[in-house]
Design a protein around this motif. Structure first.
Motif, PDB file in Angstrom:
ATOM      1  N   TYR A   1       0.828  -1.207   0.000  1.00 57.78           N
ATOM      2  CA  TYR A   1       0.000   0.000   0.000  1.00 57.78           C
ATOM      3  C   TYR A   1       0.864   1.261   0.000  1.00 57.78           C
ATOM      4  CZ  TYR A   1      -4.242   2.665   0.623  1.00 57.78           C
ATOM      5  OH  TYR A   1      -5.283   3.537   0.419  1.00 57.78           O
ATOM      6  N   LEU A   2       1.991   1.183   0.682  1.00 56.65           N
ATOM      7  CA  LEU A   2       2.909   2.318   0.706  1.00 56.65           C
ATOM      8  C   LEU A   2       3.467   2.586  -0.697  1.00 56.65           C
ATOM      9  CD1 LEU A   2       3.845   4.172   2.935  1.00 56.65           C
ATOM     10  CD2 LEU A   2       5.730   2.601   3.397  1.00 56.65           C
ATOM     11  N   GLU A   3       3.647   1.518  -1.454  1.00 58.73           N
ATOM     12  CA  GLU A   3       4.087   1.689  -2.846  1.00 58.73           C
ATOM     13  C   GLU A   3       3.038   2.494  -3.628  1.00 58.73           C
ATOM     14  OE1 GLU A   3       5.336  -1.158  -6.616  1.00 58.73           O
ATOM     15  OE2 GLU A   3       4.922  -2.112  -4.683  1.00 58.73           O
ATOM     16  N   PHE A   4       1.780   2.184  -3.372  1.00 54.10           N
ATOM     17  CA  PHE A   4       0.673   2.933  -4.008  1.00 54.10           C
ATOM     18  C   PHE A   4       0.712   4.403  -3.591  1.00 54.10           C
ATOM     19  CE2 PHE A   4      -3.780   4.319  -3.002  1.00 54.10           C
ATOM     20  CZ  PHE A   4      -4.268   4.459  -4.300  1.00 54.10           C
ATOM     21  N   ILE A   5       0.943   4.656  -2.325  1.00 49.49           N
ATOM     22  CA  ILE A   5       1.014   6.042  -1.843  1.00 49.49           C
ATOM     23  C   ILE A   5       2.165   6.765  -2.518  1.00 49.49           C
ATOM     24  CG2 ILE A   5       1.531   7.475   0.181  1.00 49.49           C
ATOM     25  CD1 ILE A   5       0.105   5.396   1.924  1.00 49.49           C
ATOM     26  N   ARG A   6       3.308   6.110  -2.558  1.00 50.56           N
ATOM     27  CA  ARG A   6       4.499   6.761  -3.107  1.00 50.56           C
ATOM     28  C   ARG A   6       4.393   6.964  -4.615  1.00 50.56           C
ATOM     29  NH1 ARG A   6       8.341   3.410   0.956  1.00 50.56           N
ATOM     30  NH2 ARG A   6       8.296   4.953   2.648  1.00 50.56           N
ATOM     31  N   ALA A   7       3.589   6.135  -5.255  1.00 56.10           N
ATOM     32  CA  ALA A   7       3.369   6.317  -6.689  1.00 56.10           C
ATOM     33  C   ALA A   7       2.357   7.422  -6.959  1.00 56.10           C
ATOM     34  CB  ALA A   7       2.894   5.003  -7.302  1.00 56.10           C
ATOM     35  N   GLY A   8       1.915   8.109  -5.906  1.00 56.41           N
ATOM     36  CA  GLY A   8       0.966   9.210  -6.109  1.00 56.41           C
ATOM     37  C   GLY A   8      -0.479   8.747  -6.210  1.00 56.41           C
ATOM     38  N   GLY A   9      -0.759   7.595  -5.643  1.00 59.68           N
ATOM     39  CA  GLY A   9      -2.107   7.041  -5.774  1.00 59.68           C
ATOM     40  C   GLY A   9      -3.201   7.984  -5.295  1.00 59.68           C
ATOM     41  N   TYR A  10      -2.938   8.744  -4.254  1.00 64.27           N
ATOM     42  CA  TYR A  10      -3.977   9.633  -3.725  1.00 64.27           C
ATOM     43  C   TYR A  10      -4.123  10.920  -4.544  1.00 64.27           C
ATOM     44  CZ  TYR A  10      -4.800   6.910   0.534  1.00 64.27           C
ATOM     45  OH  TYR A  10      -5.169   5.937   1.436  1.00 64.27           O
ATOM     46  N   ALA A  11      -3.322  11.077  -5.580  1.00 65.32           N
ATOM     47  CA  ALA A  11      -3.376  12.308  -6.379  1.00 65.32           C
ATOM     48  C   ALA A  11      -3.780  12.055  -7.821  1.00 65.32           C
ATOM     49  CB  ALA A  11      -2.012  13.009  -6.331  1.00 65.32           C
ATOM     50  N   GLN A  12      -4.183  10.826  -8.138  1.00 68.05           N
ATOM     51  CA  GLN A  12      -4.527  10.506  -9.518  1.00 68.05           C
ATOM     52  C   GLN A  12      -6.001  10.167  -9.630  1.00 68.05           C
ATOM     53  OE1 GLN A  12      -1.679   7.677 -11.271  1.00 68.05           O
ATOM     54  NE2 GLN A  12      -0.312   8.160  -9.574  1.00 68.05           N
ATOM     55  N   PRO A  13      -6.817  11.104 -10.102  1.00 68.37           N
ATOM     56  CA  PRO A  13      -8.255  10.851 -10.130  1.00 68.37           C
ATOM     57  C   PRO A  13      -8.639   9.646 -10.972  1.00 68.37           C
ATOM     58  CG  PRO A  13      -7.690  12.865 -11.337  1.00 68.37           C
ATOM     59  CD  PRO A  13      -6.470  12.435 -10.591  1.00 68.37           C
ATOM     60  N   GLU A  14      -7.834   9.293 -11.950  1.00 68.95           N
ATOM     61  CA  GLU A  14      -8.246   8.193 -12.821  1.00 68.95           C
ATOM     62  C   GLU A  14      -8.265   6.850 -12.094  1.00 68.95           C
ATOM     63  OE1 GLU A  14      -5.631  10.096 -13.147  1.00 68.95           O
ATOM     64  OE2 GLU A  14      -3.831   9.021 -13.775  1.00 68.95           O
TER      65      GLU A  14
END
Lengths: 469, 469, 469, 469
Positions: C257-270
């Motif tokens: 999940y941290l990988e998702f956060i670091r990949a900008g997951g919370y900033a990508q509306p798509e």
């Protein structure tokens, strides 16, 4: 216990205020005021006239209808023999806040009334105007009724100012930053090209240095002195003690306000009233309303479209909270309404040793004050004259926030009946503003005039004069 | 433009207020005030002390901690050599609104802090009290610091009143209608049986007939005259013009207010300020807070549990809107704060031609006023004495709403530093209340004392005195 | 038209569900479940038990009372001869949402009930327990009533989980980051020193690599098969077509999940459902609930106090929106509830070829599943065993969000009467979660169990398993 | 851990959906659809086209612009050589919700855009239409691009329906109860006289008695079968198990719904989903949207003005909560979307054994269904034919609420790029509606069509069909 509440005073007149003078409303005065409203609406499309951008603002169409409703409801229906109500359902639609007249269509939903259409509202105006003019020409109106007609004209002038401020707010909500008056006809649409607004001529004018006028403690009289129209909230004239103080000789400028911004004024809680600080954070205020910073420059949405902030102009569209915080930062405070009135009255007396009767109802002694008003057509505050003539910008340009809460004068009596709701019921949690603005009709303002708005209000042309104890 | 803002005045003292008198805080005074707070919390369980029933109220436990934090933050940490902060994280948790001290735990979430537990907060109090007493006993405190200690004690007294009003609100939120002091131990749980509250003795006392004291126009001085403690908002003493007026000789009673209710007062918009009318409808107000009608009888949630409304008692827990509407209905108005102060000062001078120093800091000239105060333990307003002795209920029983907006006096200067946030930053959109209540410590009140709350506030012991122009 | 609505079916039983099995509730089972609730409350002070940190959560004290109210209301009052209601006003105070029982004290105000005190609620529990045990020991309860008692125990187990999740939320609202169980007695207050939490043993355990189990399209049966207790929403068992799919062999970890956060997951509306994206922006979500980044490290508020995020643990306290966005980012999706149930049932059958009756009501075929449950006392999810034994974390640790909306099964019939409100009326705008968590009692869960929460819910122990079509 | 997330699939096409058929968009089809939009706006004034009566609805002017923006953004700008964007700032103004295209002007503020004016938006339409027609006539569009054009036409048809439902809501917000098409020219304003609406002809038509069609359990295929246009959310076609059930042979009528109202349906919580009951109380719902009871009669605001409720018409403008509560009261339930699709597909096959290609893109096998659609111009549901021919009202009149949550079909793949935001991101907390309404274009609907709205939605033409297990 039935005796606890006193019996109502007999003989209460159903008029807007104590009759302080003999009103004389001419056909020409009526036509002039009503025509000025129409002229303000003229540049606007039916769509523009439809829009309500926030609950505090109203659509232009609604202003056109409501001011007409005022004459129909308070003059024609009760007093014009044989007058037939134009549309009974308008009684509900265009009542603003008169509970004594009946229920009101919700204020925040005024922008939803696509019917009647603009042209239908104009027909309503024409119908009422014709009936009003017949009544006025007949020439036999009782003084109490004439006073209501006169009130209706001053009421209409207030809505003229609101038409200007409300459409400014609506247009500024539009990211196209349109101008109030659309450009020449060749354009494919009614929005200006970005960044194409000319710099106004007055921008070159340097601001007069800020100086201070000194006043000693005195017992003086404030409030309306009679001899012309006044709203009930300006009466009765009464004696007050005004302590020693100093007042700034002109309004605070954009340049001075920008200094406050750059000094971090919006980020220092110690400069703010607690409530103001809450609003600053909740609304993320960082500049006056209609200002925007882009690429290091400050832009300003005006009724002429967007243009760069002109440093010499009076700062405008600030809330009471901002005015108060700026004053604290500047080592000063805001004036009280009586400090302001005393100074403005003295200045007005100097400026107009004698004068002629105005079109409407102004007595000889009350020449309209000099200043930048609605009729000048600028619709934006302009820099103070630089020469030190000392006019002082007391009237016009921007309404000046005072530190005085809006409260009744000692012995204040609202009118009986529905028109008693005009002013009195708003006398809590509002601050008094003085002096009129660039959107105020010139013949509408006077030294005793009390405007009032809540402390967070920014969409009026409101600015700052400093005081010191 | 760097010259626009004046240089800060040199030598600003970091004290709560201008030192108007020589504070002399004794060990006994400190112990008495701190002990009174403990006594107020004594009847409450840990659960009671935890509850926060609305954002404006705070848990008792928080009051206990915050008043302690005040002494630790403003006296011990900066001035007590070798003092070690009890728990650094309390600096954030128990800061109420001092931005200069740092960020604050959100006010509306104070009820969520189950840790520290009540007993841990009491240990925190003991720790600070021990350090404070060492400091006071050492006897070498500079006057400026003594003034802060004195301020801390008056601050604590304000929170004593809030403990009472806040727990009243919390307990009244409970449909079991519990009493502040639980009943005798045989009960299976800490809630009274319904309908079992005794009628208080004073209920038989008839209310003195309402009469009017007359006052002529005068220029007088208001504000604190020195010679004892005062908050900065009572200063500077200054001259005002008070117009001719009359004041009611006692507070408005429940019986009179019930007459207003029965006459449809809550359903007639013409009696109300516009804002007040909005609140009445939105909140569906139809009686004072804590009143409830059941089967034709009016019941009242009090700190002694629920009981029937006693007609002769002063009406209480009404908002400014209600006080104002009642006054309008009664053909009267509310007094201004200066009308009130002038009368109360005269009354106090009559009542105490000479007096002895009180335990705390009251000078000889300022004998505590007579009235129904916190120390009397009634915690509820009582009827005015019927004999016409004219004591007039100026002090105690209920805070009296005035029509005066809370504003700075001419020349007002808040203290420098964090303690400057004590009063000044609240000076907008609040009304002044005068005279203290049945929850106010007796030694806390004086004629120049200015309390202030927003117009919709009802959970304080707030009532009505009438005036007429 | 009176014939439009069909006549109600005769003979409706007032029980929580169709009696699918013969309930047999022993004295020991009752005592065990009720005692487990008491044990959960034991580490908490009266203050802790009082706090309600949001409307969706309830105070521990309220849970203690409400579960007791359940037995009193649905068993003792209607069925226990001579039973006297403990306090009639509790019927209102402790009713959660049963309209058929009567009005309810407002859910969001449960934290305001300081009375009855904790000890008084415990006395209420003892009173009801004594009466219940007399009833159970008498041994002559009709099956329909036994079913209600059994339901009451499963109901109590649900509230055991809520006690854990609700106090976790309350304590995490406290900036002191206290632990559920206070530290050793030498501390001056019940809050841990910052940063002092030990790293748990299992942190060293490496997470099993994620693999995929494949499933072909099949028509299978889902829902409760009888032979033990089930809630009505698990019935009737019915046939469904489950398409071909793959399921992840373990839960998603914090590290993934941290990988998702670091990949900008919370900033990508798509990556987000539109509603989810609105919530992310409005709430400024940037990590799971209880996570906080400080100085480049991620910290986690747990029931043992704050400690660093352990990468190998299953990610927890994520909403459906986050689970869905993570799955999309990972090129996968969430399982449907039937994909999950089919796999879990197969796994359970493998793990327990035979088994003994549990203390409560579990039939021979339904051995409690293996996993990290409430009784293990960890109260936090732990890493999957690294050996590839394939247990798969189907049960315990965290509830697994499925993509299935919570809806009635074909032919679903809620019980008649008040207990019909238990499940059915919530069947809209919620998602099904499966498998139980580290706060779920071990004997409470089974493969057909359907938990349900709205998509924005984060305070439950909710995590992620991936699926692919 | 970089390997956790799979590499994106190469070669993703930027199209709205998998190309299931060979799109063939003719010049005539484009002109017909675009012209139908213009015809819908024709009766509306600039003021009407400006109004936005709630955040979920949009002004007609905005619909006119946004549908144009769609073709400009997704076809002309990327694919038409030499095309010059009409006004770059429209990219922001008229983007609905495509994050991949960029930021969006706030949805709830669309009614504030008085500029561009209506006539300027029409000029924008003309500009884009000319360019589109040049492109289509050139005849060399790649299939992927043709698919986008085809999608744009179906998109425009969806906005045609919204123009109808949104203007209905706006006009019904007006207490004058205006009609969509203003009356004959002699009127002084565009509002009908009260109570002057004629009763429609069909009111005499008796409703067919409600009967039930029976269906056995079956495994069947649902979703779009190819051979014509479909939205991505209708794919892939897949197998499902549909349990045995019965379906009502027609829609529920106003008369039947009135029976529910009179039986106290809105006052019985046991009939409602918990969320629905909360909404009923908060919104004080007591009848379908647009119904009002006056003097014992029920009135209905329609697009033809206000008239009495006609008992034989299908009930309309009910939320999912109301549909569900009505069904429960009637001893029934709502159908699932697959129960509905199976029946509608069978009915459609029977009704159209063979058929001709429609103007747009419908294949031979997919004759437009019979029913009351937009093109019929009634804009209101009509009673079912009474003869028992069994047409069953599957299509047209009102959208039918199903109990199915809007979710992706197994293997669902949204399109790559911005058009992938069309449907997929709304797949949570919405319910599927089926069958089209009297405001749906006839060529737009089909048996596999999935509409979706949140459960509280009432401003769409939404009604009820009953089912039983």
């Amino acid at each position: 216990m039935a005796s606890f509440r006193p019996a109502p005073v007999a003989g209460g007149v159903d008029s807007a205020r104590a009759v302080l003078h003999t009103p004389a409303v001419s056909h020409a005065a009526y036509t002039a005021v009503r025509g000025q409203t129409m002229a303000l609406a003229a540049p606007l499309s039916p769509e523009d006239c439809q829009v309500q951008s926030m609950p505090d603002a109203s659509p232009t169409k609604w202003h056109l209808a409501h001011t007409t409703w005022f004459f129909e409801t308070f003059v024609l229906v009760p007093h014009a023999a044989g007058y037939r109500e134009y549309e009974p359902r308008f009684r509900f639609l265009f009542n603003s806040y008169y509970n004594a007249v009946g229920a009101q269509y919700p204020r925040s939903a005024r922008g939803l009334l696509s019917r009647p259409r603009l042209e239908e509202v104009l027909a309503y105006r024409a119908h009422v105007d014709a009936a009003m003019q017949r009544l006025i020409e007949a020439g036999s109106l009782a003084p109490a009724l004439l006073a209501v007609v006169e009130l209706g004209l001053h009421h209409e002038q207030q809505h003229q100012e609101l038409i200007v401020t409300d459409i400014k707010h609506a247009l500024a909500s539009n990211p196209l930053r349109p101008a109030y008056r659309a450009g020449p006809g060749g354009a494919t649409h009614s929005v200006p090209e970005p960044g194409a607004q000319p710099v106004p001529d007055h921008a070159a004018r340097a601001a007069m240095p800020l100086a201070w006028n000194e006043f000693d403690e005195t017992v003086t009289s404030v409030g309306h002195a009679g001899g012309g129209f006044a709203f009930d909230n300006e009466t009765p004239r009464h004696r007050v003690l005004v302590p020693a103080h100093r007042l700034g000789t002109r309004l605070v400028t954009n340049g001075e306000y920008l200094e406050f911004i750059r000094a971090g004024g919006y980020a220092q809680p110690e400069l703010w009233l607690s409530e103001g600080w809450d609003v600053v954070r909740a609304q993320q205020w960082c500049a006056p309303l209609y200002w925007e910073e882009r690429d290091g420059a400050w832009w300003n949405a005006t009724l002429a479209g967007e243009r760069q902030v002109v440093l010499e102009e009076p700062v405008c569209h600030v809330s009471y909270y901002e005015a108060d915080a700026f004053a604290r930062w500047a080592g000063a405070r805001l004036p009280t309404e009586f400090e302001w009135e005393q100074a403005a009255e003295a200045q007005a007396a100097t400026a107009h040793p004698a004068g002629a009767q105005t079109a409407m109802t102004r007595p000889a002694a009350a020449q309209p004050p000099a200043g930048n008003f609605l009729e000048d057509g600028v619709l934006h505050p302009v820099p103070a004259p630089g020469s030190g003539t000392g006019r002082g910008q007391w009237f016009g340009d921007v309404w000046e926030w005072t530190s005085s809460a809006y409260a009744p004068y000692p012995g204040y009596q609202p009118a009986a009946g529905a028109l008693g709701e005009y002013n009195g019921k708003f006398m809590v949690n509002q601050l008094v503003l003085r002096g009129g603005s660039c959107a105020t009709p010139r013949s509408h303002i006077r030294a005793s005039y009390r405007n009032f708005f809540p402390a967070a209000t920014r969409w009026q042309f409101s600015g700052i004069r400093l005081a010191r104890s």
